[in-house]
Write a protein that holds these residues in place. Structure first.
Motif, short mmCIF file in Angstrom:
data_model
loop_
_atom_site.label_atom_id
_atom_site.label_comp_id
_atom_site.label_asym_id
_atom_site.label_seq_id
_atom_site.Cartn_x
_atom_site.Cartn_y
_atom_site.Cartn_z
N SER A 100 0.56 -1.35 0.15
CA SER A 100 -0.10 -0.20 -0.02
C SER A 100 0.69 1.57 0.40
N TYR A 101 2.28 1.34 0.24
CA TYR A 101 3.08 2.14 0.40
C TYR A 101 3.94 2.54 -1.01
N ASP A 102 3.89 0.97 -2.04
CA ASP A 102 5.37 0.73 -2.74
C ASP A 102 4.09 0.34 -3.70
N ASN A 103 4.04 1.81 -4.45
CA ASN A 103 2.59 1.32 -5.67
C ASN A 103 2.52 2.04 -6.79
N ASP A 104 2.46 1.89 -8.09
CA ASP A 104 2.32 2.82 -9.26
C ASP A 104 0.73 3.49 -8.99
N TRP A 105 0.21 2.62 -8.47
CA TRP A 105 -1.09 3.57 -8.60
C TRP A 105 -2.56 2.43 -7.55
N GLY A 106 -3.38 2.78 -7.45
CA GLY A 106 -3.65 2.45 -6.33
C GLY A 106 -5.54 3.01 -6.51
N ALA A 107 -7.03 1.85 -7.49
CA ALA A 107 -7.75 2.16 -8.00
C ALA A 107 -9.23 1.96 -5.94
N VAL A 108 -9.30 3.82 -5.97
CA VAL A 108 -10.44 3.50 -4.32
C VAL A 108 -12.12 3.00 -4.99
N VAL A 109 -12.68 2.82 -4.85
CA VAL A 109 -14.06 1.88 -5.23
C VAL A 109 -14.66 2.75 -4.35
N THR A 110 -15.32 3.09 -5.09
CA THR A 110 -16.96 3.55 -4.70
C THR A 110 -18.34 3.73 -5.12
N TYR A 111 -19.28 4.24 -4.71
CA TYR A 111 -20.58 3.82 -5.04
C TYR A 111 -21.47 4.95 -4.89
N ASP A 112 -22.12 5.46 -5.71
CA ASP A 112 -22.87 6.28 -5.96
C ASP A 112 -24.29 6.35 -5.97
N ARG A 113 -24.90 6.04 -5.59
CA ARG A 113 -26.68 5.49 -5.53
C ARG A 113 -27.58 6.64 -6.03
N THR A 114 -27.71 7.60 -7.40
CA THR A 114 -27.60 8.85 -7.39
C THR A 114 -28.77 8.94 -8.61
N GLY A 115 -29.04 7.43 -8.65
CA GLY A 115 -29.79 7.65 -10.15
C GLY A 115 -29.42 6.43 -10.93
N HIS A 116 -30.12 6.08 -11.44
CA HIS A 116 -30.36 5.06 -13.42
C HIS A 116 -29.63 6.65 -14.34
N VAL A 117 -28.24 5.97 -14.58
CA VAL A 117 -28.18 7.10 -15.25
C VAL A 117 -27.77 6.69 -16.99
N SER A 118 -28.42 7.38 -17.67
CA SER A 118 -28.84 6.20 -19.26
C SER A 118 -27.83 6.88 -19.45
N ASP A 119 -27.78 6.03 -21.05
CA ASP A 119 -27.14 6.08 -22.16
C ASP A 119 -27.38 6.06 -23.44
N LYS A 120 -28.86 6.13 -23.75
CA LYS A 120 -28.80 6.78 -24.60
C LYS A 120 -28.89 7.67 -25.53
N ASP A 121 -27.61 8.96 -24.92
CA ASP A 121 -27.75 9.85 -26.09
C ASP A 121 -25.60 9.63 -26.03
N ALA A 122 -25.31 8.50 -25.61
CA ALA A 122 -23.74 7.84 -25.41
C ALA A 122 -23.54 8.32 -27.05
N ALA A 123 -24.05 7.96 -28.18
CA ALA A 123 -22.91 8.74 -29.59
C ALA A 123 -22.68 9.59 -29.83
N SER A 124 -23.71 10.45 -29.70
CA SER A 124 -24.16 12.15 -29.45
C SER A 124 -22.96 13.04 -28.18
N GLU A 125 -22.79 12.34 -27.77
CA GLU A 125 -21.72 13.15 -26.59
C GLU A 125 -20.81 14.00 -27.15
N ASP A 126 -21.08 15.42 -26.96
CA ASP A 126 -20.42 16.23 -26.74
C ASP A 126 -18.73 16.64 -26.18
N TYR A 127 -17.55 15.90 -25.87
CA TYR A 127 -17.30 15.70 -25.37
C TYR A 127 -15.98 16.95 -25.25
N ASP A 128 -16.07 17.27 -26.84
CA ASP A 128 -15.22 18.57 -27.06
C ASP A 128 -15.75 20.31 -26.52
N ALA A 129 -17.17 19.67 -26.55
CA ALA A 129 -17.73 21.51 -25.64
C ALA A 129 -17.23 21.34 -24.59
#
Length: 317
Positions: A100-129
């Protein structure tokens, strides 16, 4: 270079990230204590059930999982964050045969129960914006950071542009971040897995020299997670389940900070993710500064019998 741990507060928004480990009560400094602490950690291999997320991580023997209580102890006692810094953390994934003190990375695991996130617009999401919004936000926030005594922050670009796998309902992206007082750019990898009523998150911090390695680990971990029957994305029932008011771009915006989310009009993210991101702009700069100056290298120095003051930053691969 193995100097990622102090920067983990960036993805968690830990308000204590700016406080040096030496100033935090209860932080381990003695060589024997650090080694004994790590050896006492619970390590889980194979199929690891993450109960609050109703998910299983199929880790095999390549990685190991440190469960919630021990993970919180790592964040507080080893990494020098305040006691409340581990709130909501379900565990940390590390590479096998590394500590835990000599590692290149660590993945912290959490869960956000914030509701169902729709992926219906996955193909049109504008990440450049979204990039334009992030950079516009920097211009507004950096003078405040500078006035408060924090280094300025610059989004250099995507280390991996947001990529969505519709079969696994996995969203992965990575940011290349530069801070004004750091010679080494920081790599912030985000893995988000969509479930029926929320998002399972694995956040990874490292340095840009480790891009290839961390990218491979992020892909592997995205494929290693599986929601239980009844909790999977396909189990969503709009007649009874809560629906998030934002989509995939909203998740990326939230990962970049609340100010960006506000600009995008995604006010629901403020309520969904709470103080985790409210603290981000105050904590991130100082945390990354500690990262770039080799905090983890000094941590290893403590475990090897040295001191923080005596150890030079570890900037070599």
């Amino acid at each position: 270079m193995k100097t990622w741990v102090a920067a983990l507060a960036v993805c968690l928004g830990l308000q204590g990230a700016a406080v040096p480990a030496a100033a935090q009560p209860g932080v381990l400094h003695d060589k024997a204590a650090i080694v004994a602490f790590d050896k006492a950690l619970t390590r889980q291999y194979g199929d690891v059930v993450v109960g609050p997320a109703k998910a299983t991580l199929h880790l095999g023997t390549r990685y190991y999982f440190v469960p919630a209580d021990d993970a919180k102890a790592v964040i507080v006692k080893l990494w020098g964050n305040p006691p409340d810094a581990g709130e909501g953390v379900l565990g940390i994934v590390f590479e096998k045969d590394r500590t835990s003190y000599d590692n290149d990375w660590g993945a912290v695991v959490t869960y956000d129960r914030t509701g169902h996130v729709s992926d219906k617009d996955a193909a049109s999401e504008d990440y450049d914006a979204l990039v334009a919004e992030i950079r516009a936000n920097e211009q507004a926030e950096n003078p405040k950071r500078q006035k408060a005594g924090y280094p300025t922050e610059y989004f250099v670009g995507w280390a991996q542009a947001p990529t969505y796998d519709p079969a696994r309902h996995a969203l992965i992206w990575a940011r290349n971040i530069r801070f004004s007082d750091s010679k080494t750019n920081v790599l912030n990898y985000d893995v988000r897995l969509l479930g029926r009523d929320g998002v399972l998150s694995l956040n990874m911090i490292s340095g840009m020299p480790q891009l290839v390695e961390v990218r491979g680990a992020a892909q592997a971990l995205a494929g290693a997670a599986q929601f239980a029957r009844g909790a999977a994305y396909a189990d969503y029932d709009p007649s009874v389940d809560k629906t998030a008011a934002y989509g995939l771009a909203g998740l990326v915006a939230a990962g970049a900070g609340v100010a960006v989310a506000k600009k995008l009009g995604l006010l629901a993210i403020l309520l969904a993710f709470g103080k985790k991101f409210l603290i981000l702009f105050l904590a991130a700069g100082a945390a990354i500064t500690r990262y770039a100056k080799g905090f983890a290298g000094r941590l290893r120095g403590r475990a090897q019998g040295g001191s923080d003051a005596e150890d030079e930053p570890d900037t070599k691969e």
